[in-house]
Design a protein around this motif. Structure first.
Motif, PDB file in Angstrom:
ATOM      1  N   ILE A  12       0.857  -1.186   0.000  1.00 36.81           N
ATOM      2  CA  ILE A  12       0.000   0.000   0.000  1.00 36.81           C
ATOM      3  C   ILE A  12       0.894   1.238   0.000  1.00 36.81           C
ATOM      4  O   ILE A  12       1.819   1.339   0.803  1.00 36.81           O
ATOM      5  CB  ILE A  12      -0.906   0.033   1.242  1.00 36.81           C
ATOM      6  CG1 ILE A  12      -1.785  -1.216   1.313  1.00 36.81           C
ATOM      7  CG2 ILE A  12      -1.739   1.302   1.276  1.00 36.81           C
ATOM      8  CD1 ILE A  12      -2.377  -1.459   2.692  1.00 36.81           C
ATOM      9  N   ASP A  13       0.614   2.180  -0.901  1.00 35.37           N
ATOM     10  CA  ASP A  13       1.313   3.457  -0.934  1.00 35.37           C
ATOM     11  C   ASP A  13       0.287   4.556  -1.158  1.00 35.37           C
ATOM     12  O   ASP A  13      -0.784   4.310  -1.729  1.00 35.37           O
ATOM     13  CB  ASP A  13       2.355   3.481  -2.052  1.00 35.37           C
ATOM     14  CG  ASP A  13       3.480   2.483  -1.817  1.00 35.37           C
ATOM     15  OD1 ASP A  13       4.558   2.920  -1.380  1.00 35.37           O
ATOM     16  OD2 ASP A  13       3.276   1.280  -2.051  1.00 35.37           O
ATOM     17  N   ALA A  14       0.607   5.776  -0.734  1.00 32.86           N
ATOM     18  CA  ALA A  14      -0.336   6.879  -0.906  1.00 32.86           C
ATOM     19  C   ALA A  14       0.411   8.194  -1.065  1.00 32.86           C
ATOM     20  O   ALA A  14       1.187   8.579  -0.186  1.00 32.86           O
ATOM     21  CB  ALA A  14      -1.296   6.955   0.282  1.00 32.86           C
ATOM     22  N   GLU A  15       0.180   8.867  -2.196  1.00 33.30           N
ATOM     23  CA  GLU A  15       0.782  10.164  -2.484  1.00 33.30           C
ATOM     24  C   GLU A  15      -0.208  10.990  -3.295  1.00 33.30           C
ATOM     25  O   GLU A  15      -1.109  10.440  -3.950  1.00 33.30           O
ATOM     26  CB  GLU A  15       2.089  10.009  -3.281  1.00 33.30           C
ATOM     27  CG  GLU A  15       3.150   9.154  -2.616  1.00 33.30           C
ATOM     28  CD  GLU A  15       3.754   9.777  -1.374  1.00 33.30           C
ATOM     29  OE1 GLU A  15       3.682  11.021  -1.234  1.00 33.30           O
ATOM     30  OE2 GLU A  15       4.304   9.028  -0.538  1.00 33.30           O
ATOM     31  N   VAL A  54      -4.156   6.606  -3.678  1.00 33.25           N
ATOM     32  CA  VAL A  54      -3.700   5.339  -3.109  1.00 33.25           C
ATOM     33  C   VAL A  54      -3.285   4.382  -4.221  1.00 33.25           C
ATOM     34  O   VAL A  54      -4.023   4.169  -5.188  1.00 33.25           O
ATOM     35  CB  VAL A  54      -4.790   4.698  -2.234  1.00 33.25           C
ATOM     36  CG1 VAL A  54      -4.300   3.369  -1.653  1.00 33.25           C
ATOM     37  CG2 VAL A  54      -5.196   5.654  -1.110  1.00 33.25           C
ATOM     38  N   PHE A  55      -2.096   3.809  -4.062  1.00 29.73           N
ATOM     39  CA  PHE A  55      -1.576   2.779  -4.963  1.00 29.73           C
ATOM     40  C   PHE A  55      -1.635   1.447  -4.240  1.00 29.73           C
ATOM     41  O   PHE A  55      -1.129   1.318  -3.118  1.00 29.73           O
ATOM     42  CB  PHE A  55      -0.130   3.076  -5.356  1.00 29.73           C
ATOM     43  CG  PHE A  55       0.063   4.336  -6.139  1.00 29.73           C
ATOM     44  CD1 PHE A  55       0.231   4.296  -7.519  1.00 29.73           C
ATOM     45  CD2 PHE A  55       0.083   5.575  -5.508  1.00 29.73           C
ATOM     46  CE1 PHE A  55       0.416   5.462  -8.245  1.00 29.73           C
ATOM     47  CE2 PHE A  55       0.274   6.741  -6.228  1.00 29.73           C
ATOM     48  CZ  PHE A  55       0.433   6.687  -7.602  1.00 29.73           C
ATOM     49  N   LEU A  56      -2.222   0.449  -4.883  1.00 31.49           N
ATOM     50  CA  LEU A  56      -2.295  -0.898  -4.320  1.00 31.49           C
ATOM     51  C   LEU A  56      -1.552  -1.853  -5.236  1.00 31.49           C
ATOM     52  O   LEU A  56      -1.869  -1.964  -6.424  1.00 31.49           O
ATOM     53  CB  LEU A  56      -3.749  -1.336  -4.164  1.00 31.49           C
ATOM     54  CG  LEU A  56      -4.610  -0.479  -3.229  1.00 31.49           C
ATOM     55  CD1 LEU A  56      -6.062  -0.915  -3.288  1.00 31.49           C
ATOM     56  CD2 LEU A  56      -4.087  -0.520  -1.803  1.00 31.49           C
ATOM     57  N   THR A  57      -0.544  -2.519  -4.694  1.00 32.39           N
ATOM     58  CA  THR A  57       0.201  -3.527  -5.442  1.00 32.39           C
ATOM     59  C   THR A  57      -0.499  -4.863  -5.241  1.00 32.39           C
ATOM     60  O   THR A  57      -0.567  -5.378  -4.122  1.00 32.39           O
ATOM     61  CB  THR A  57       1.652  -3.608  -4.956  1.00 32.39           C
ATOM     62  OG1 THR A  57       2.240  -2.307  -5.037  1.00 32.39           O
ATOM     63  CG2 THR A  57       2.455  -4.579  -5.802  1.00 32.39           C
TER      64      THR A  57
END
Length: 399
Positions: free
Chosen positions: A301-304, A314-317
């Motif tokens: 999970i990443d968020a920028e 939000v980026f979801l791998t």
């Protein structure tokens, strides 16, 4: 005992333990009662010391290479952090690995000579360090409040019945390196994830530990001594396939939010639990993010804020979920923040070549990799070393 029965059995035990401790969610009486307000003050810089921010680095190594002390086809290599471990001004590597057996493997430190050459170091860790069995994530944080970063490692133990789990590893900074702390050895579980931040804005860093049966917080006393707490998070996540988590102030309101995900195909929704002055994470204050059919395992999970509209995206791998598609390939999903805690899946419009069937990705970073002023998406591994570059208009292209 098969794993399904084992997990059902441990869930029953967890529920019984939770009920007996009085910390069974916002249903009444506990700290997670929505009528209780801990009066946590807002801190608009709360992200700065989170493990999410500290994971970003200009360094990227080939974790498949012989840098680890094990043959790459017989090791787990996902618990890695990058930081200046010897205070000489360059970025070093800490790695916790496993050899696929039930044996513990010592952690590894590789020091940078300043020119990008790394040598194994055996002197920086003091104390009897037991190593890990199957480490899944390593995170950074100043847990003992001495101005130096410390390291926490979460692992899930031997991945065969009866799935005994393992305890976390905690390395606290000293004047000459790091000292292993045995203080968390009583906490054992099937831990796949961890994240840290100051969830109660009291000046110290707390840790969330992702357990698919009973996730919990480790609340810091300010000196790196932690107490286990299950009352600060809703019990609706108990017994779910929760395998990844991050602590990020998604809505930029000065309170850290908890983002949890895992096996969507088994019923674990991808959820943002919104932080507030209550100091708890309630089922009544959450946003469920869009799912993706056939890509039902969320790994990272990443968020920028990638479009500079003031809202984090939000980026979801992801990778495949289910018996016929388990951990098959990768799929990067991008959901745009629209304000008011609402999100829209914009993957097809913004993220080109977001999917492949050949291998899966464990970690990504969203950071300006080529120093052009725009955020890029970087696979946190130099092999194969995928990078989706931002073309300056918020469109990501794999090159």
């Amino acid at each position: 005992m098969n794993k399904t029965f084992y997990l059902f059995f441990t869930l029953v035990i967890s529920i019984l333990v939770g009920c007996s401790s009085g910390g069974d969610d916002e249903s009444g009486g506990g700290i997670n009662d929505p009528t209780i307000n801990l009066e946590v003050a807002a801190n608009f810089n709360v992200d700065e010391k989170s493990s999410y921010e500290l994971q970003k680095s200009t360094l990227r190594i080939d974790r498949h290479s012989s840098m680890s002390g094990l043959p790459c086809n017989a090791c787990f290599y996902r618990a890695v952090v990058y930081t200046d471990l010897d205070n000489d001004g360059d970025i070093d590597v800490f790695m916790s690995v496993g050899d696929t057996s039930s044996n513990r493997t010592p952690v590894e430190i590789y020091l940078n000579d300043g020119s990008g050459n790394f040598a194994r170091d055996y002197s920086l860790i003091s104390g009897t360090e037991p190593g890990a069995i199957n480490p899944r994530k390593a995170i950074l944080g100043d847990y003992n409040n001495d101005g130096q970063l410390d390291i926490f490692v979460a692992g899930h133990g031997y991945d065969q019945p009866p799935f005994p789990g393992e305890h976390p590893l905690l390395f606290l900074s000293t004047a000459s390196g790091f000292e292993y702390s045995s203080s968390l050895e009583s906490y054992s579980g099937f831990f796949h994830s961890a994240a840290s931040a100051d969830i109660d804005n009291d000046g110290d860093i707390d840790i969330f530990v992702g357990d698919p049966e009973l996730p919990f917080f480790l609340i810091n006393d300010g000196s790196g001594n932690f107490s286990r707490n299950t009352d600060r998070i809703t019990s609706e996540v108990n017994g779910k396939s929760l395998y990844t988590a991050e602590l990020i102030d998604i809505d930029k309101d000065g309170y850290i939010d908890l983002v949890v995900a895992g096996h969507e195909y088994e019923g674990m929704e991808t959820v943002i639990y919104w932080g507030s002055s209550r100091g708890t994470y309630l089922s009544t204050s959450k946003t469920v993010l869009p799912s993706v059919t056939g890509q039902g395992v969320i790994v990272d999970i990443d968020a920028e804020d990638i479009n500079n509209d003031g809202y984090r995206d939000v980026f979801l791998t992801r990778t495949g979920g289910g018996n016929n598609n388990f951990y098959n390939g990768y799929y990067l999903q991008l959901v745009l923040g629209n304000g008011n805690r609402q999100f829209t899946d914009a993957t097809s419009n913004i993220l080109a070549n977001s999917r492949a069937d050949s291998f899966w990705i464990d970690w990504i970073r969203v950071q300006d990799f080529n120093a052009d002023g725009h955020l890029d998406i970087v696979e946190d591994n130099a092999s194969p070393g995928l990078i989706w570059y931002n073309n300056g208009s918020g469109i990501f292209e794999l090159r």
